[in-house]
Design an enzyme around this catalytic site. Structure first.
Site, PDB file in Angstrom:
ATOM      1  N   GLN A 173       0.826  -1.217   0.000  1.00  0.00           N
ATOM      2  CA  GLN A 173       0.000   0.000   0.000  1.00  0.00           C
ATOM      3  C   GLN A 173       0.860   1.268   0.000  1.00  0.00           C
ATOM      4  O   GLN A 173       0.463   2.295   0.554  1.00  0.00           O
ATOM      5  CB  GLN A 173      -0.959  -0.005   1.195  1.00  0.00           C
ATOM      6  CG  GLN A 173      -2.119  -0.959   1.035  1.00  0.00           C
ATOM      7  CD  GLN A 173      -3.046  -0.566  -0.142  1.00  0.00           C
ATOM      8  OE1 GLN A 173      -3.145   0.596  -0.534  1.00  0.00           O
ATOM      9  NE2 GLN A 173      -3.716  -1.552  -0.707  1.00  0.00           N
ATOM     10  N   SER A 174       2.009   1.210  -0.654  1.00  0.00           N
ATOM     11  CA  SER A 174       2.895   2.378  -0.675  1.00  0.00           C
ATOM     12  C   SER A 174       2.267   3.552  -1.445  1.00  0.00           C
ATOM     13  O   SER A 174       1.894   3.418  -2.615  1.00  0.00           O
ATOM     14  CB  SER A 174       4.213   1.979  -1.350  1.00  0.00           C
ATOM     15  OG  SER A 174       4.938   3.120  -1.735  1.00  0.00           O
ATOM     16  N   ASN A 175       2.169   4.684  -0.764  1.00  0.00           N
ATOM     17  CA  ASN A 175       1.688   5.906  -1.436  1.00  0.00           C
ATOM     18  C   ASN A 175       2.745   6.418  -2.397  1.00  0.00           C
ATOM     19  O   ASN A 175       2.434   6.999  -3.434  1.00  0.00           O
ATOM     20  CB  ASN A 175       1.381   6.989  -0.397  1.00  0.00           C
ATOM     21  CG  ASN A 175       0.328   6.548   0.579  1.00  0.00           C
ATOM     22  OD1 ASN A 175      -0.795   6.231   0.181  1.00  0.00           O
ATOM     23  ND2 ASN A 175       0.667   6.487   1.862  1.00  0.00           N
TER      24      ASN A 175
END
Ligand SMILES: Cc1ncc(COP(=O)(O)O)c(C=O)c1O
Length: 345
Positions: free
Chosen positions: A81-83
């Site tokens: 879930q890396s922005n």
């Protein structure tokens, strides 16, 4: 403030993604409840593209540097879930560069929403090339191999480190510090504190380097760790701050006691919800209509609220919390917030 020193940023090429300064607003309803300090937020969660966040400021300098070095393929990594990965995909698409994302199981989370929704959904819409590494696969080795094979096929890869926190990327937050001081002058407000989440430490380090360049002595910066424990975060942030000040040839240094980093609100680890985080997310949504994210701003905001309650700030202090974004992550954490709806009988 000495604006002269910010001229040191001029030689660094920037690919423009932001249309201008992000807004600063008071938290009018919450301030009535808190009594004592005055809270403001800087809306780095609202930018014109990519459901943005702090990484877009870093990517302006990173892509400026990549193009200057004739790179054609960006490669970066992060958790599922890396922005940062999502915004790399957005920024690369916009600037017409190829890119690859190496995503790892940094958080033990088997909820289907975690692997499908949020940032993953947005990356799929963008058509991102995703290398999904399950636990046990070493991302550093995988990335080295990818870089070698890209080179062999005649490409010019450019590696962006975790969180976009290379010294070049962090210049985005040196620039942001200057932006804040300009806005503070216009609004005729003196902020006593700037408060941010600390993941890879690049945002804090960039702001700190900006503070040093400005020569101002009456603003403090405080971060709350969401990834590493306090000591490791301190070392990492200080090291990055020093590297930024060197890159700028400022002649300035980052001393250990100049950086204020709190490690008390990390909970069980990166990406693992805490009760304080959930309460902070709900409180800000219900008072101000502003949604925090569960991994970064939620934990840091919770830390700031706890410190306000504990009397760690002085009455009348003006605190500027930087909303660094991450909202898509909220959609990967449904199970932390609500039960399934049950139909009316
Ligand atoms: C939404 C959000 N806020 C804060 C951070 C932390 O920034 P930094 O890695 O520069 O400490 C990140 C990324 O790591 C992020 O995605």
């Amino acid at each position: 403030m000495t604006t002269m020193n910010f001229k040191l940023l001029d030689p660094f090429p920037k690919f423009q993604f932001l249309d201008g300064p992000t807004g600063i607003q008071p938290l009018r309803q919450l301030n009535k409840q808190l009594g004592g300090v005055e809270l403001f937020v800087k809306r780095d969660d609202i930018m014109g593209m990519g459901l943005a966040g702090n990484k877009l400021r870093k990517l302006e300098y990173i892509i400026g540097d990549a193009l200057k070095n004739n790179a054609d393929t960006l490669i970066t990594s992060g958790g599922l879930q890396s922005n940062h990965a999502r915004l790399t995909a957005v920024a690369a698409s916009y600037s017409k560069m190829d890119y690859e994302l190496v995503l790892t199981e940094a958080v033990a989370n088997d909820n289907p929403e975690y692997k499908k929704n949020g940032n993953i959904l947005l990356e799929q819409i963008l058509g991102a090339k995703i290398h999904y590494l399950t636990k046990g696969k070493d991302p550093a080795t995988f990335i080295d191999d990818r870089i070698n094979s890209l080179r062999k096929s005649g490409r010019a890869p450019y590696l962006i480190p975790l969180g976009g926190s290379s010294p070049t990327g962090c210049l985005g937050y040196v620039n942001c510090f200057q932006e804040i001081t300009g806005q503070a002058d216009e609004l005729n407000i003196h902020f006593d504190y700037i408060i941010v989440p600390n993941g890879t430490g690049g945002t804090h380090a960039g702001l700190f380097a900006g503070l040093k360049l400005s020569g101002m002595k009456d603003i403090r910066i405080k971060s709350y760790t969401v990834l590493n424990h306090a000591d490791a975060a301190h070392n990492q942030t200080r090291e990055k701050a020093g590297a930024i000040l060197n890159l700028l040839k400022s002649g300035l240094t980052a001393e250990r006691d100049e950086l204020v980093i709190d490690g008390n609100f990390l909970g069980a680890g990166y990406g693992i919800p805490t009760n304080e985080m959930k309460e902070a997310v709900k409180l800000l949504a219900r008072t101000e209509g502003i949604f925090l994210d569960p991994v970064y701003t939620g934990k840091a905001f919770a830390g700031m609220l706890a410190d306000i309650s504990a009397g760690k700030f002085r009455k009348g202090d003006k605190l500027l919390f930087i909303l660094t974004g991450g909202l898509p992550g909220l959609f990967a954490y449904q199970s932390a917030f609500g039960p399934e709806l049950s139909p009316e009988k």
